[in-house]
Design a protein around this motif. Sequence first.
Motif, mmCIF file in Angstrom:
data_model
loop_
_atom_site.group_PDB
_atom_site.id
_atom_site.type_symbol
_atom_site.label_atom_id
_atom_site.label_comp_id
_atom_site.label_asym_id
_atom_site.label_seq_id
_atom_site.Cartn_x
_atom_site.Cartn_y
_atom_site.Cartn_z
ATOM 1 N N HIS A 1 45.708 46.418 61.249
ATOM 2 C CA HIS A 1 45.563 46.998 62.584
ATOM 3 C C HIS A 1 46.917 47.452 63.116
ATOM 4 N N GLY A 2 46.841 48.289 64.141
ATOM 5 C CA GLY A 2 48.023 48.574 64.934
ATOM 6 C C GLY A 2 48.095 47.571 66.070
ATOM 7 N N MET B 1 46.557 55.940 57.099
ATOM 8 C CA MET B 1 46.198 56.023 55.671
ATOM 9 C C MET B 1 47.355 55.615 54.766
ATOM 10 N N GLN B 2 48.592 55.846 55.227
ATOM 11 C CA GLN B 2 49.755 55.457 54.437
ATOM 12 C C GLN B 2 49.992 53.955 54.466
ATOM 13 N N THR B 3 49.522 53.291 55.517
ATOM 14 C CA THR B 3 49.842 51.881 55.737
ATOM 15 C C THR B 3 48.679 50.938 55.447
ATOM 16 N N VAL B 4 47.489 51.318 55.861
ATOM 17 C CA VAL B 4 46.323 50.438 55.750
ATOM 18 C C VAL B 4 45.616 50.661 54.412
ATOM 19 N N PRO B 5 45.312 49.590 53.669
ATOM 20 C CA PRO B 5 44.578 49.739 52.396
ATOM 21 C C PRO B 5 43.185 50.342 52.632
ATOM 22 N N LYS B 6 42.687 51.059 51.657
ATOM 23 C CA LYS B 6 41.370 51.690 51.783
ATOM 24 C C LYS B 6 40.281 50.675 52.110
ATOM 25 N N SER B 7 40.436 49.469 51.602
ATOM 26 C CA SER B 7 39.418 48.436 51.832
ATOM 27 C C SER B 7 39.312 48.042 53.304
ATOM 28 N N GLU B 8 40.336 48.418 54.104
ATOM 29 C CA GLU B 8 40.348 48.061 55.519
ATOM 30 C C GLU B 8 40.065 49.254 56.430
ATOM 31 N N PHE B 9 39.718 50.399 55.845
ATOM 32 C CA PHE B 9 39.457 51.590 56.653
ATOM 33 C C PHE B 9 38.249 51.426 57.578
ATOM 34 N N TYR B 10 37.390 50.467 57.281
ATOM 35 C CA TYR B 10 36.181 50.290 58.102
ATOM 36 C C TYR B 10 36.516 49.897 59.539
ATOM 37 N N HIS B 11 37.772 49.502 59.764
ATOM 38 C CA HIS B 11 38.187 49.144 61.128
ATOM 39 C C HIS B 11 38.332 50.383 62.018
ATOM 40 N N TYR B 12 38.309 51.580 61.446
ATOM 41 C CA TYR B 12 38.636 52.796 62.199
ATOM 42 C C TYR B 12 37.509 53.828 62.129
ATOM 43 N N ARG B 13 37.467 54.685 63.147
ATOM 44 C CA ARG B 13 36.548 55.816 63.205
ATOM 45 C C ARG B 13 37.337 57.061 63.599
ATOM 46 N N ILE B 14 36.890 58.223 63.114
ATOM 47 C CA ILE B 14 37.519 59.478 63.528
ATOM 48 C C ILE B 14 37.127 59.759 64.970
ATOM 49 N N CYS B 15 38.101 60.139 65.792
ATOM 50 C CA CYS B 15 37.838 60.387 67.208
ATOM 51 C C CYS B 15 37.510 61.856 67.436
ATOM 52 N N LEU C 1 38.216 63.703 69.812
ATOM 53 C CA LEU C 1 39.331 64.454 70.385
ATOM 54 C C LEU C 1 40.012 65.346 69.364
ATOM 55 N N ASN C 2 40.253 64.762 68.173
ATOM 56 C CA ASN C 2 40.944 65.504 67.117
ATOM 57 C C ASN C 2 40.693 64.770 65.804
ATOM 58 N N PRO C 3 40.274 65.482 64.749
ATOM 59 C CA PRO C 3 39.956 64.809 63.473
ATOM 60 C C PRO C 3 41.168 64.168 62.814
ATOM 61 N N ASN C 4 42.371 64.472 63.285
ATOM 62 C CA ASN C 4 43.574 63.886 62.711
ATOM 63 C C ASN C 4 43.968 62.576 63.394
ATOM 64 N N PHE C 5 43.093 62.089 64.280
ATOM 65 C CA PHE C 5 43.354 60.829 64.968
ATOM 66 C C PHE C 5 42.178 59.881 64.768
ATOM 67 N N LEU C 6 42.517 58.597 64.677
ATOM 68 C CA LEU C 6 41.511 57.554 64.494
ATOM 69 C C LEU C 6 41.514 56.610 65.694
ATOM 70 N N ILE C 7 40.363 56.014 65.933
ATOM 71 C CA ILE C 7 40.235 55.006 66.978
ATOM 72 C C ILE C 7 39.665 53.757 66.331
ATOM 73 N N GLU C 8 40.119 52.590 66.786
ATOM 74 C CA GLU C 8 39.588 51.361 66.213
ATOM 75 C C GLU C 8 38.104 51.243 66.522
ATOM 76 N N GLU C 9 37.367 50.743 65.567
ATOM 77 C CA GLU C 9 35.912 50.707 65.649
ATOM 78 C C GLU C 9 35.417 49.997 66.910
ATOM 79 N N THR C 10 36.151 48.981 67.368
ATOM 80 C CA THR C 10 35.726 48.219 68.546
ATOM 81 C C THR C 10 35.755 49.057 69.824
ATOM 82 N N ASN C 11 36.491 50.172 69.804
ATOM 83 C CA ASN C 11 36.582 51.024 70.994
ATOM 84 C C ASN C 11 35.971 52.408 70.773
#
Length: 497
Positions: free
Chosen positions: A171-172, A221-235, A237-247
């Motif tokens: 996470h961030g 993507m450079q920092t978080v392993p692929k196995s942990e990508f489920y924590h994020y969703r594409i926002c 606002l812009n496809p180049n930004f992610l938001i944590e799944e809880t929000n």
Amino acid sequence: MITYNRRRVESEIKELFKNRFAILIILIIAIFFFIYTFIYGIKKQEVERILSKELRSEKEKITLQINTLYASTRMLYELMLDKEIKKILSKAETDPVIARTLLYKKLLKNYKILKKYGLRQLHFHTPDGRSFLRFHKPQKYGDNLYDFRYSVNYVMKNKKPVYGFEIGRYHGGFRNIFPIFSESKKYLGNMEISFSFEIIRKNLEKPLNYYFMILDKNIVMQTVPKSEFYHYRICYLNPNFLIEETNSEKCKIIKKLGLRLENPDYLEKAIYKEKNGKDYIISFIPIESISGAKNGYIVNIKLDNKEIIKNEENFKRTTYLLILLTTITILVLFIVKKLLNVRSQAHIDELTQTFNRRGCQNEIKKFINSGKNSLILFDIDNFKTINDRFGHQTGDEVLKKIAEIVKRYIRKDDILCRFGGEEFLVFLPETSFEDSVVIAEKLRSVIENSHFGKAGKVTASFGISAQKNKESLEKLFMVADKKLYEAKKAGKNRVVY
């Protein structure tokens, strides 16, 4: 044929300008558009100023929350890091398994308590920059941190604490890393206390005022392993930004507004958006990591009442509107004077079939000298919004139905008046203050629970006054009007007395 048409047009133009009424209309339209254009320019400048002020306010609030969090974390570090912890970590190099077990048992209770208050990580690092103990994943340790965590490198090299935002393996978060030294000043590793954005969001968020964080997709993507990508969703606002799944539900609000963040430049900005008769201010505060790189934005969506967002510009706008209204009034007065005189003599409001202001005053004169009367003044809440959203015809239907409801629930001798716009007055002869409160509350409840067609649910705010010593109608009205204002200010849909 051309000559005939030209002469005919010229003749019609002359006849048109001979008509004073047509000249008056043209003059009014010209004045209106001139002042409208001028006011629009002023309004645009004022909105920009309000947005700038809102952006500064949001940045100050967020900065204060972050700084408070850092100060609190320093205090937690001082409280938790005692001699026993240092003694356990001193054994980590020779017997890491026992040291890890003892450390986990020692601080687990503290970790569980802090977890309830927004703690994301309690993490210990070895002196060479590897994970020694993650309290959220105690089974995972020994992995390299210094290759992708700037903060860990900084503390290892400088032996100084560091504070700031950083994206980790999962996470961030807002990270606080402290070097740990033995009693003999030997470097034993680091203690990391990090919090998610949730603790800041919960402290700031209020109804109709939302906060969330979006992160740069490439950095994640450079920092978080692929196995942990489920924590994020594409926002949205812009496809180049992610938001944590809880929000992620916050992005649905952005989608409803149809707002896109094109070509993000990581500059602070605030945007004004109007949607379905509601005003929104969306503020973007860039997030800078410990290394100085821009990692994303903290986004605030604030739903503002139109009166609030335009409050700063009211003086200038009102001034120019008064000029417009005065000009129009002077120009059309001689045309409509007779019609106004006729209507001013009428005592009944045509729309609601209740007394108008003049008729109301005449009727109340019959009772006012008894000195045992009460007065209820009420105003339909958000009536301008009803007119704006559904049209004036729907607004008229609401006024008529309000009048019908009140007539059903007051006595035959009580006087109901449409006192102006969406404001009504009910005069209660020979009625105590206590009884008038009961009547007002009954009317408020019935209105709230009635259905008004397209307008749906409608509410009203009430102010009450009562004679104590044969006060005049003007005095009663002033007191009730003040109470009505208090009801509006307190949140509407209530009786104040």
